[in-house]
Design an enzyme around this catalytic site. Structure first.
Site, PDB file in Angstrom:
ATOM      1  N   LYS A  78       0.834  -1.207   0.000  1.00  0.00           N
ATOM      2  CA  LYS A  78       0.000   0.000   0.000  1.00  0.00           C
ATOM      3  C   LYS A  78       0.870   1.258   0.000  1.00  0.00           C
ATOM      4  O   LYS A  78       0.516   2.268  -0.622  1.00  0.00           O
ATOM      5  CB  LYS A  78      -0.926  -0.003   1.214  1.00  0.00           C
ATOM      6  CG  LYS A  78      -1.889  -1.186   1.251  1.00  0.00           C
ATOM      7  CD  LYS A  78      -2.737  -1.146   2.508  1.00  0.00           C
ATOM      8  CE  LYS A  78      -3.499  -2.444   2.690  1.00  0.00           C
ATOM      9  NZ  LYS A  78      -2.583  -3.595   2.970  1.00  0.00           N
ATOM     10  N   ASP A 117       7.145   1.132  11.021  1.00  0.00           N
ATOM     11  CA  ASP A 117       6.978  -0.236  11.493  1.00  0.00           C
ATOM     12  C   ASP A 117       7.879  -0.385  12.709  1.00  0.00           C
ATOM     13  O   ASP A 117       8.775   0.440  12.945  1.00  0.00           O
ATOM     14  CB  ASP A 117       7.340  -1.269  10.420  1.00  0.00           C
ATOM     15  CG  ASP A 117       6.679  -2.621  10.703  1.00  0.00           C
ATOM     16  OD1 ASP A 117       5.572  -2.851  10.180  1.00  0.00           O
ATOM     17  OD2 ASP A 117       7.257  -3.426  11.456  1.00  0.00           O
ATOM     18  N   CYS A 175      -7.738  -6.334   7.080  1.00  0.00           N
ATOM     19  CA  CYS A 175      -8.024  -7.451   6.180  1.00  0.00           C
ATOM     20  C   CYS A 175      -8.838  -8.504   6.922  1.00  0.00           C
ATOM     21  O   CYS A 175      -8.573  -9.705   6.806  1.00  0.00           O
ATOM     22  CB  CYS A 175      -6.747  -8.036   5.593  1.00  0.00           C
ATOM     23  SG  CYS A 175      -5.546  -8.620   6.812  1.00  0.00           S
TER      24      CYS A 175
END
Length: 444
Positions: A266, A284, A382
């Site tokens: 993404k 992250d 998701c």
């Protein structure tokens, strides 16, 4: 010895005995084995199919032996699972071939006694298939769990949410082979040009009906050997995942914060939508994952992504009111993408779903602090769990009058809708399950 079956057996061993992820272990095993295309396809089918079948395969093995699986040697378990899968889930492999190859594997990875043990079980199974005929009894969920190869707790949950028919369709979707989905890199090519180049390599491809840059590969060679991949012409990404960058709708020159960026699908899509102009900070908590984001960006010819190791819960303080757009693709239960993650269904626990919303809310609060007035926060997952999706977003909006909800469905590139929040369901939309919400911070 059949190299495809040996490769598959090694991967099953790694998954069940060492906790390896099936897709990662398979990729590494295929790289080392140097198989031909047909062998690669067989090994992939065997691994993904056997891992998905999970507890159902173990139940089948127990019908033919009194010896507990836990007391068998690890390689015996791996070979039996591989053999049972071929006998009962594949119809093009003769039982004699299954038994013979399993015996040869055990001669190499066991001894005479284990090879005889495995051979006896598989030959009995081939002669007496009715022992593993799954018959529906009083407990609907237990029957479906065995018949559809899913954990019983998950079946019970889906039966309550969707009913019998949709639960069966959802399980069937998860069990089907996942088509490789890729995204054309608009900075270097067009979808049509990419498809033509892939066809020249012998791939069978077609355009996605969901994403203008999406391509579905029905047949292809080893991705490692693909020149268009090395040249940065495309990125592997699911069709539903491609919708997110369109809902974020970043503009060239903006500052975008991607709070949970790895592995960068993404993130790089956002950069392409921005025509590689502006700045994206990709966060992250693991350096290795950030390295993958940087590697993908470099391969795709993207220069505006800056990676930073940071707990995204701290991003709101560090970037307070600075970001034009914030993407929070939150850690989630992943129940919408079980088709692509064959071992995930067996690693999940129902208690995890109850714990995740607390973390997701903390991350969304951080995203809200990071975005400027008039800016946009996009929250995505998701999964198909309401507690992680619409319930969480509604709770956030109820506590934050400074944010308004915009119609995320209006931003879908090829199938726009009037939906306030987008929820894709595999059994209804025939793509991976995904959730997207778009929130705008008021100007004043």
């Amino acid at each position: 010895m059949d190299k495809a079956r040996e490769t598959a057996m090694k991967v099953l061993y790694a998954v069940h005995e060492n906790g390896a992820y099936a897709n990662v272990a398979l990729t590494e095993a295929l790289r080392k084995a140097r198989l031909g295309d047909l062998e690669r396809r067989l090994a992939t089918e065997l691994v993904y199919g056997a891992v998905k079948a999970g507890d159902t395969l173990d139940w089948m093995i127990r019908q033919y032996t009194k010896r507990p699986l836990r007391k068998m040697a690890p390689y015996v378990r791996a070979v039996l699972r591989l053999g049972m899968f071929q006998l009962f889930f594949l119809d093009k492999i003769p039982p004699s071939a299954v038994c013979n190859e399993a015996t040869e594997l055990m001669k190499k990875y066991g001894h005479v006694g284990t090879s005889r043990f495995v051979n006896a079980i598989l030959r009995t199974a081939a002669r007496e298939p009715d022992k593993v005929r799954i018959v529906e009894g009083k407990d609907e969920a237990e029957y479906l769990a065995l018949a559809m190869q899913h954990p019983v707790w998950l079946i019970r949950r889906w039966l309550r949410a969707f009913g019998r028919e949709e639960t069966e369709r959802l399980c069937a979707f998860d069990n089907a082979p996942a088509v490789l989905s890729i995204r054309a890199n608009s900075l270097r090519t067009t979808r049509d040009a990419l498809m033509e180049r892939l066809r020249e390599e012998g791939a069978e491809v077609r355009p996605s009906a969901w994403a203008p840059e999406g391509v579905l590969c029905d047949a292809h060679g080893a991705m490692d050997a693909s020149r268009p991949l090395r040249d940065g012409w495309f990125q592997v990404q699911d069709e539903s995942s491609m919708q997110v960058a369109h809902v974020v709708a970043p503009k060239p020159g903006e500052f975008v914060l991607d709070m949970c960026s790895a592995p960068g699908g993404k993130t790089t899509h956002l950069a392409e939508r921005m025509e590689n102009q502006g700045k994206i900070v990709a966060l992250d908590i693991y350096d290795a994952k950030l390295a993958r984001v940087a590697e993908n960006a470099k391969r795709l010819g993207i220069s505006i992504i800056e990676t930073r190791r940071l707990d995204a819960r701290e991003a709101g303080n560090l970037f307070q009111g600075k970001a034009d757009r914030v993407l929070l693709d939150a850690p989630c239960s992943g129940l919408g993408v079980l088709r692509r993650r064959p071992d995930a269904r067996w690693r999940k626990a129902e208690e995890e779903i109850g714990r995740l919303p607390e973390l997701q809310r903390e991350l969304l609060e951080s995203a809200a602090r990071a975005v400027r007035r008039g800016g946009v926060v996009v929250y995505s997952t998701c999964t198909i769990e309401p507690a992680e999706n619409e319930h969480l977003v509604r709770s956030f909006l109820a506590a934050h009058e400074e944010f308004i909800q915009e119609k995320a469905g209006a931003y879908l590139p090829l199938r726009p809708s009037e939906c306030d929040m987008v929820q894709f369901y595999p059994q209804r939309d025939n793509i991976d399950g995904f959730f997207i919400a778009r929130l705008r911070r008021k100007e004043a």
